[in-house]
Scaffold this motif. Structure first.
Motif, PDB file in Angstrom:
ATOM      1  N   UNK A   1       1.247  -0.746  -0.104  1.00  0.00           N
ATOM      2  CA  UNK A   1       0.194  -0.301   0.015  1.00  0.00           C
ATOM      3  C   UNK A   1       0.654   1.198   0.014  1.00  0.00           C
ATOM      4  N   UNK A   2       2.189   1.635   0.499  1.00  0.00           N
ATOM      5  CA  UNK A   2       2.665   2.745   0.820  1.00  0.00           C
ATOM      6  C   UNK A   2       3.568   2.222  -0.384  1.00  0.00           C
ATOM      7  N   UNK A   3       3.826   1.751  -0.665  1.00  0.00           N
ATOM      8  CA  UNK A   3       5.152   2.204  -2.248  1.00  0.00           C
ATOM      9  C   UNK A   3       3.711   2.028  -3.617  1.00  0.00           C
ATOM     10  N   UNK A   4       2.205   1.803  -3.412  1.00  0.00           N
ATOM     11  CA  UNK A   4       1.425   2.794  -4.075  1.00  0.00           C
ATOM     12  C   UNK A   4       1.113   3.437  -4.104  1.00  0.00           C
TER      13      UNK A   4
ATOM     14  N   UNK B   1       1.692   6.837  -6.854  1.00  0.00           N
ATOM     15  CA  UNK B   1       0.813   7.482  -7.384  1.00  0.00           C
ATOM     16  C   UNK B   1       0.940   9.254  -6.905  1.00  0.00           C
ATOM     17  N   UNK B   2       1.344   9.019  -5.743  1.00  0.00           N
ATOM     18  CA  UNK B   2       1.508  10.694  -5.715  1.00  0.00           C
ATOM     19  C   UNK B   2       2.540  11.338  -6.305  1.00  0.00           C
ATOM     20  N   UNK B   3       3.569  10.385  -6.231  1.00  0.00           N
ATOM     21  CA  UNK B   3       4.891  10.616  -7.318  1.00  0.00           C
ATOM     22  C   UNK B   3       5.179  11.313  -8.180  1.00  0.00           C
ATOM     23  N   UNK B   4       4.599  10.799  -9.353  1.00  0.00           N
ATOM     24  CA  UNK B   4       3.676  10.402 -10.165  1.00  0.00           C
ATOM     25  C   UNK B   4       2.819  12.161 -10.559  1.00  0.00           C
ATOM     26  N   UNK B   5       1.589  11.798 -10.114  1.00  0.00           N
ATOM     27  CA  UNK B   5       0.890  12.904  -9.799  1.00  0.00           C
ATOM     28  C   UNK B   5       1.739  14.064  -9.355  1.00  0.00           C
ATOM     29  N   UNK B   6       2.571  14.310  -8.451  1.00  0.00           N
ATOM     30  CA  UNK B   6       3.202  15.835  -8.001  1.00  0.00           C
ATOM     31  C   UNK B   6       3.904  15.923  -9.114  1.00  0.00           C
ATOM     32  N   UNK B   7       5.512  14.986  -9.124  1.00  0.00           N
ATOM     33  CA  UNK B   7       6.159  15.139 -10.395  1.00  0.00           C
ATOM     34  C   UNK B   7       5.723  15.918 -11.858  1.00  0.00           C
ATOM     35  N   UNK B   8       4.550  15.219 -11.819  1.00  0.00           N
ATOM     36  CA  UNK B   8       4.130  15.797 -13.582  1.00  0.00           C
ATOM     37  C   UNK B   8       4.100  16.763 -13.744  1.00  0.00           C
ATOM     38  N   UNK B   9       3.126  17.130 -12.225  1.00  0.00           N
ATOM     39  CA  UNK B   9       2.426  18.548 -12.591  1.00  0.00           C
ATOM     40  C   UNK B   9       3.673  19.077 -12.033  1.00  0.00           C
TER      41      UNK B   9
ATOM     42  N   UNK C   1       5.030   9.711 -21.375  1.00  0.00           N
ATOM     43  CA  UNK C   1       6.172   9.600 -20.566  1.00  0.00           C
ATOM     44  C   UNK C   1       5.471   8.584 -18.783  1.00  0.00           C
ATOM     45  N   UNK C   2       5.079   9.734 -18.211  1.00  0.00           N
ATOM     46  CA  UNK C   2       4.692   9.610 -16.813  1.00  0.00           C
ATOM     47  C   UNK C   2       3.691   8.898 -16.640  1.00  0.00           C
ATOM     48  N   UNK C   3       1.988   8.499 -17.512  1.00  0.00           N
ATOM     49  CA  UNK C   3       1.518   7.732 -17.841  1.00  0.00           C
ATOM     50  C   UNK C   3       2.407   5.966 -18.118  1.00  0.00           C
ATOM     51  N   UNK C   4       3.112   6.002 -18.420  1.00  0.00           N
ATOM     52  CA  UNK C   4       3.636   4.460 -19.543  1.00  0.00           C
ATOM     53  C   UNK C   4       4.528   4.192 -17.881  1.00  0.00           C
ATOM     54  N   UNK C   5       5.495   4.930 -17.495  1.00  0.00           N
ATOM     55  CA  UNK C   5       5.353   4.721 -15.651  1.00  0.00           C
ATOM     56  C   UNK C   5       4.887   4.464 -15.349  1.00  0.00           C
ATOM     57  N   UNK C   6       3.598   5.075 -15.407  1.00  0.00           N
ATOM     58  CA  UNK C   6       3.027   5.113 -13.785  1.00  0.00           C
ATOM     59  C   UNK C   6       2.326   3.385 -13.920  1.00  0.00           C
ATOM     60  N   UNK C   7       2.380   3.145 -14.879  1.00  0.00           N
ATOM     61  CA  UNK C   7       1.244   2.012 -15.284  1.00  0.00           C
ATOM     62  C   UNK C   7       2.165   1.083 -15.184  1.00  0.00           C
ATOM     63  N   UNK C   8       3.403   0.918 -15.161  1.00  0.00           N
ATOM     64  CA  UNK C   8       4.872  -0.154 -15.329  1.00  0.00           C
ATOM     65  C   UNK C   8       4.896  -0.164 -14.107  1.00  0.00           C
TER      66      UNK C   8
END
Lengths: 167, 137
Positions: free
Chosen positions: B79-82, B86-94, B120-127
């Motif tokens: 849960x922590x890593x998920x 999620x938060x890091x990709x949203x924050x970083x991409x923003x 790129x962000x979406x691909x990495x997030x899905x990965x």
């Protein structure tokens, strides 16, 4: 060095190039139209002013926040890729993971720690300024606090990270 | 550099940037602001905790596949890593999104770079999601 390790090192080098390039964009843009990086001739004179008349530390904090944020995000992109090896090719993951223990990589991890710490504490400061409606005096004090905390925790953490290869 | 961006009333405000239109006020801005602040607050705990576990309490040289397997046995760490992903990709991409907005005056180029960022962000997030899901199943 195995192929997986070579690819990781090359990707890490690409990340570093991107981060340095972004740094140049931030600085040159600041010099062109952000009011200047203000590292010029008047610096000493301005620093002698009353603190209330100095806002430039906030601007430097903004540039540093942007730069550290980009650096951490760039590393995160690589980090997702190398962790994905755990599920896709565990053997390759263990090979790449060995690189994390090398001295140059440990040094980059120390740099990453400093970037994360500054971005965290300055981010909390920005949040506090908005939520608690802080003025310039308090926000400047918080910035000094953020820098001091970053330095202290960064140095302490770096000592722990470097200890295994130094002793 | 061409003419500065004009406001409707023709006035320039301090801090106006050349060629970059003022960001629209309204729901989008507020949503962006809240996303960055809330994910940022979460990340202070998630990322620092992650860094402490992988560098301070455990030496980084020990974080091999066994280490991950042991940690991902626990639902808490999954849960922590998920949440962190999620938060890091949203924050970083923003954050990169707004940087592109600031540093790319050309409208076409700006849209292209922002599309690239989102891809790129979406691909990495899905990965990342796939890797975490693979640990569960």
């Amino acid at each position: 060095m195995t192929l997986a390790q070579l690819l990781f090192v090359l990707a890490l080098a690409a990340v570093l190039v991107a981060v340095v390039g972004f740094g140049f964009v931030v600085i040159s843009s600041a010099a062109r139209r952000g009011g200047g990086t203000y590292l010029g001739t008047g610096l000493i004179r301005r620093l002698q002013r009353y603190p209330e008349e100095r806002a430039e530390f906030n601007r430097w904090a903004f540039y540093a926040h942007r730069f550290t944020g980009f650096a951490v995000f760039a590393f995160l992109c690589l980090h997702i890729l190398d962790i994905s090896l755990y599920a896709l090719a565990p053997q390759a993951y263990d090979e790449v993971h060995v690189v994390y223990g090398w001295t140059p990589m440990r040094l980059s991890e120390c740099a990453l720690l400093f970037a994360i710490l500054f971005h965290t504490f300055n981010g909390l400061r920005i949040l506090a300024i908005d939520v608690a409606d802080l003025g310039s005096r308090v926000s400047r004090g918080l910035l000094i606090g953020a820098v001091v905390l970053t330095a202290l925790l960064g140095l302490g953490g770096s000592a722990i990270i470097m200890a295994p290869v130094l002793t | 550099m061409s003419t500065p961006a004009q406001h409707k009333d023709g006035e320039f405000r301090p801090g106006d940037r050349y060629d970059v239109p003022a960001r629209a006020a309204g729901g989008g801005r507020l949503f962006y602001y809240l996303t960055v602040r809330i994910t940022g607050l979460l990340l202070t705990i998630l990322v620092l905790g992650h860094f402490i576990v992988t560098h301070i309490t455990t030496d980084v040289a020990e974080t091999d596949t066994d280490f991950i397997a042991r940690r991902w046995d626990s639902v808490l760490w999954l849960l922590w890593d998920w949440a962190m992903l999620t938060a890091a990709m949203l924050h970083g991409a923003a954050g990169v999104w707004i940087s592109i907005e600031d540093y790319t005056p050309d409208h076409e180029k700006r849209r292209r770079r922002q599309r690239l960022l989102v891809s790129i962000s979406t691909l990495l997030f899905v990965l990342g999601l796939i890797v975490i899901a693979a640990a569960i199943f």
